[in-house]
Design a protein around this motif. Structure first.
Motif, short mmCIF file in Angstrom:
data_model
loop_
_atom_site.label_atom_id
_atom_site.label_comp_id
_atom_site.label_asym_id
_atom_site.label_seq_id
_atom_site.Cartn_x
_atom_site.Cartn_y
_atom_site.Cartn_z
N THR A 8 23.52 -10.72 -24.08
CA THR A 8 23.91 -11.49 -25.25
C THR A 8 25.14 -12.36 -24.97
O THR A 8 26.12 -11.89 -24.41
N CYS A 9 25.07 -13.63 -25.36
CA CYS A 9 26.20 -14.55 -25.26
C CYS A 9 26.55 -15.04 -26.66
O CYS A 9 25.71 -15.01 -27.57
N TYR A 10 27.75 -15.50 -26.82
CA TYR A 10 28.20 -16.05 -28.10
C TYR A 10 28.74 -17.45 -27.84
O TYR A 10 29.51 -17.66 -26.91
N ILE A 11 28.34 -18.40 -28.68
CA ILE A 11 28.81 -19.77 -28.56
C ILE A 11 29.48 -20.16 -29.87
O ILE A 11 28.91 -19.96 -30.95
N LYS A 12 30.68 -20.70 -29.76
CA LYS A 12 31.39 -21.18 -30.94
C LYS A 12 31.74 -22.65 -30.73
O LYS A 12 32.17 -23.05 -29.66
N GLY A 23 19.41 -18.95 -23.18
CA GLY A 23 20.04 -19.66 -22.09
C GLY A 23 21.30 -20.42 -22.44
O GLY A 23 21.31 -21.26 -23.33
N VAL A 24 22.37 -20.10 -21.74
CA VAL A 24 23.63 -20.83 -21.82
C VAL A 24 23.98 -21.20 -20.39
O VAL A 24 23.94 -20.35 -19.50
N GLU A 25 24.34 -22.46 -20.18
CA GLU A 25 24.68 -22.90 -18.83
C GLU A 25 26.04 -23.56 -18.85
O GLU A 25 26.32 -24.41 -19.70
N VAL A 26 26.89 -23.17 -17.89
CA VAL A 26 28.20 -23.78 -17.69
C VAL A 26 28.41 -23.91 -16.18
O VAL A 26 27.80 -23.17 -15.41
N PRO A 27 29.26 -24.80 -15.73
CA PRO A 27 29.50 -24.91 -14.28
C PRO A 27 30.35 -23.75 -13.79
O PRO A 27 31.31 -23.34 -14.45
N PHE A 28 29.98 -23.18 -12.66
CA PHE A 28 30.73 -22.08 -12.08
C PHE A 28 31.92 -22.58 -11.27
O PHE A 28 32.91 -21.89 -11.09
N PHE A 77 30.56 -14.58 -22.52
CA PHE A 77 29.48 -13.95 -21.77
C PHE A 77 29.56 -12.44 -21.85
O PHE A 77 30.62 -11.87 -22.08
N ARG A 78 28.44 -11.80 -21.62
CA ARG A 78 28.31 -10.34 -21.76
C ARG A 78 29.19 -9.58 -20.77
O ARG A 78 29.55 -8.44 -21.01
N ASP A 79 29.55 -10.21 -19.65
CA ASP A 79 30.38 -9.51 -18.66
C ASP A 79 31.87 -9.54 -19.02
O ASP A 79 32.71 -9.10 -18.25
N GLY A 80 32.20 -10.09 -20.21
CA GLY A 80 33.59 -10.11 -20.66
C GLY A 80 34.34 -11.39 -20.35
O GLY A 80 35.48 -11.56 -20.76
N THR A 81 33.71 -12.33 -19.63
CA THR A 81 34.37 -13.59 -19.33
C THR A 81 34.01 -14.64 -20.38
O THR A 81 33.02 -14.51 -21.10
N SER A 82 34.82 -15.67 -20.44
CA SER A 82 34.59 -16.79 -21.36
C SER A 82 34.81 -18.09 -20.62
O SER A 82 35.59 -18.16 -19.67
N TYR A 83 34.13 -19.12 -21.09
CA TYR A 83 34.33 -20.48 -20.60
C TYR A 83 34.69 -21.32 -21.81
O TYR A 83 33.95 -21.36 -22.79
N VAL A 84 35.85 -21.97 -21.75
CA VAL A 84 36.33 -22.77 -22.88
C VAL A 84 36.33 -24.24 -22.48
O VAL A 84 37.03 -24.64 -21.54
N LEU A 85 35.55 -25.03 -23.20
CA LEU A 85 35.43 -26.46 -22.97
C LEU A 85 36.27 -27.18 -24.02
O LEU A 85 36.02 -27.03 -25.22
N SER A 86 37.25 -27.93 -23.59
CA SER A 86 38.15 -28.63 -24.51
C SER A 86 37.92 -30.14 -24.46
O SER A 86 37.49 -30.67 -23.45
N TRP A 114 37.69 -21.14 -17.15
CA TRP A 114 37.20 -19.77 -17.16
C TRP A 114 38.33 -18.85 -17.56
O TRP A 114 39.46 -18.99 -17.09
N GLN A 115 38.02 -17.89 -18.41
CA GLN A 115 39.04 -16.92 -18.85
C GLN A 115 38.51 -15.53 -18.74
O GLN A 115 37.36 -15.28 -18.77
#
Length: 115
Positions: A8-12, A23-28, A77-86, A114-115
């Motif tokens: 499970t992912c969460y998008i705000k 599906g959620v895609e962000v650059p690694f 993301f489910r692994d506890g990381t987040s990606y914040v796009l500003s 990445w956080q």
């Protein structure tokens, strides 16, 4: 022992949570490298982005998503990381399918962290 790495992912979008279908895609990485000849490469910046399939729910702020030019998009993301796009804004087409209520959204922005 197994570790949870997906699920499970969460998008705000500016704090408003979207209902997503998976599906959620962000650059690694923040750069793209290409070998010119063995041992030598060029490097290009990657435009930060978040790509997601969401559901068009009642009350979804269409105006904020389509007209916003300084949005903050957070992918948790489910692994506890987040990606914040500003400094984000919607790019490409944003097709809506009436058959299943899905919106395909791609946001690009100024900074992706990445956080």
């Amino acid at each position: 022992m197994g570790q949870k790495v997906a699920g499970t992912c969460y998008i705000k979008v500016d704090g408003e949570q979207l209902v997503i279908t998976g599906g959620v895609e962000v650059p690694f990485s923040d750069v793209k490298r290409e070998t010119i000849v063995k041992g030598y490469f060029k490097e290009e910046d990657i435009t930060p982005y978040v790509k997601v399939d969401a559901i068009k729910t009642p009350g979804l702020d269409r105006s904020k998503i389509t007209k916003g030019t300084n949005i903050v998009v957070t992918a948790e993301f489910r692994d506890g990381t987040s990606y914040v796009l500003s400094g984000a804004y919607l790019v490409d087409d944003a097709p809506f399918s009436g058959d299943d209520g899905k919106l395909s959204l791609k946001f690009e922005g100024i900074s992706g962290d990445w956080q």
